[in-house]
Scaffold this active site. Sequence first.
Site, mmCIF file in Angstrom:
data_model
loop_
_atom_site.group_PDB
_atom_site.id
_atom_site.type_symbol
_atom_site.label_atom_id
_atom_site.label_comp_id
_atom_site.label_asym_id
_atom_site.label_seq_id
_atom_site.Cartn_x
_atom_site.Cartn_y
_atom_site.Cartn_z
ATOM 1 C CD GLN A 287 -2.727 -1.179 -0.206
ATOM 2 O OE1 GLN A 287 -3.468 -0.263 -0.549
ATOM 3 N NE2 GLN A 287 -2.532 -2.251 -0.973
ATOM 4 C CG HIS A 290 -1.453 2.584 -3.864
ATOM 5 N ND1 HIS A 290 -1.967 2.418 -5.126
ATOM 6 C CD2 HIS A 290 -1.864 1.497 -3.152
ATOM 7 C CE1 HIS A 290 -2.657 1.292 -5.176
ATOM 8 N NE2 HIS A 290 -2.609 0.718 -3.999
ATOM 9 C CD GLU A 356 -8.363 2.708 1.003
ATOM 10 O OE1 GLU A 356 -8.793 2.823 -0.160
ATOM 11 O OE2 GLU A 356 -7.196 3.002 1.330
ATOM 12 C CG HIS A 357 -7.260 -1.468 2.085
ATOM 13 N ND1 HIS A 357 -6.603 -0.303 1.726
ATOM 14 C CD2 HIS A 357 -7.989 -1.838 1.003
ATOM 15 C CE1 HIS A 357 -6.918 0.008 0.485
ATOM 16 N NE2 HIS A 357 -7.760 -0.900 0.018
ATOM 17 C CG ASP A 390 -5.592 -3.157 -3.891
ATOM 18 O OD1 ASP A 390 -6.504 -2.586 -3.286
ATOM 19 O OD2 ASP A 390 -4.385 -3.045 -3.584
ATOM 20 C CG HIS A 449 -50.012 20.100 8.032
ATOM 21 N ND1 HIS A 449 -49.686 21.410 7.808
ATOM 22 C CD2 HIS A 449 -48.920 19.363 7.666
ATOM 23 C CE1 HIS A 449 -48.452 21.479 7.331
ATOM 24 N NE2 HIS A 449 -47.972 20.256 7.231
#
Length: 465
Positions: A287, A290, A356-357, A390, A449
């Site tokens: 990761q 990235h 996230e992961h 992924d 109403h």
Amino acid sequence: MDDVNASSRESTTLATAAPTMRTIDLRGQKLSWAQLRAVVPRQSPQSLDQAEQTVRGIIDDVRSRGAQALREYAGRFDHVEQDRIRVDSSQIRRAVEELDPAVRHGLESAIERCRAFATAQRPPDAEVEVAPGAKLVHRWTPVARVGLYVPGGLAVYPSSVVMNVVPAQAAGVDSVVLCTPPQAEFGGLPHPTILAAAGLLGVDEVWAIGGAQALAAMAYGVTDDRTGDVLDPVQTITGPGNMFVATAKRLLRSVVGVDAEAGTTEIAVIADETTDPRFVAADLISQAEHDPAAGSVLITHVPEVAEAVAEAIGELAVQARHSERISTALSGPQSGVVLTDDLEASISAADAYAAEHLEIHTADPRQVAARVRNAGAIFVGPYSPVPLGDYAAGSNHVLPTGGSAVHAQGLCTTSFMKAVQVIEYTQEALSVLQDDIVALAEAENLPSHGVAVEIRGNQTRNGEG
């Protein structure tokens, strides 16, 4: 899964040693939820504030100057001079024809599994009769037109085309537009593998626009006076990106629907004494590859595991193709090792981080995974690494980042749908509630109403129904 904006370039500083991850020692401390949220690794708030100022200016510029602004940003960030911003359909077909067979097979495998999972996610309508003659329906409908963003920059993401397009199609979306950065290497067109992925999925509206400017263009729409091409506004925007893309989503929420702040990628790993340190090290590195701002976090109550993982990182990171980028990410404030007192404390720290992961490398990973509340996706056991998700697991890699998994979910079929509530009462069913509605209307000082209901009751009593 994420990348950086097309304007980002890899650091030219050479890594002189193996990366060193900072250690956050929580042992012996009884921290509240808020305190845990504050101490786990995060990106610098100052960077996020600066991104907001930049992105706000880009959005306003695209909204006011349209295609002219987009061409200028393409020159500034992507180093290309654009003639036509929309990609011609012939270029998409050509990319499919020239796609490497092995890559095509990989994409088709991912499409098949993602489609199976996305189809299963489509919810059924719910119908209930709460009383005789009183029917309520919770009806799911797809969004009419969606904008999908696929990043580019330090890497190429045809997998993100799959992750965005497949659930939109499973939802029944009528119109799909895809935006992805132009590439100088390919004459201002997007990367051909991204175009090929779009072609395999039947997407023929692709625009070569990157970063926050792409989201602004999809949200407000753009007419290209030079070519006559029209990018009609969308109702929902999805897709991963860096902090600038995530910030654009936040600023455009009042204009369009968005999936989540799927920003710069991050991974957390809960590990105990049963962990294979090389597995964990490889996944943290994967990761970090990235983006220099990517977050990689190890959470463990076993100091010997932390030491063994650090040793394995030192061995593997220096051998990696993107060792400089990886070293920067692992050594940054957004990454680190969190030491806890026990497995229970590790689960609490992981919930506060809301990764996230999240990978679970423990003696009973299923049991631990079942106790985690906050994560975009949970990868259970040593043979379910994040790269599986992924690419080809069938799950979606567009996931909430920056701790937003406490309230947000990953991209799925319902991200492209909305529920409509349908109410149908008979005269008799309405008359049963008449006195209750009138009483509540008077209590709220909204007597008309009540009149709207009484007039129907009077009509029934007068024989007009």
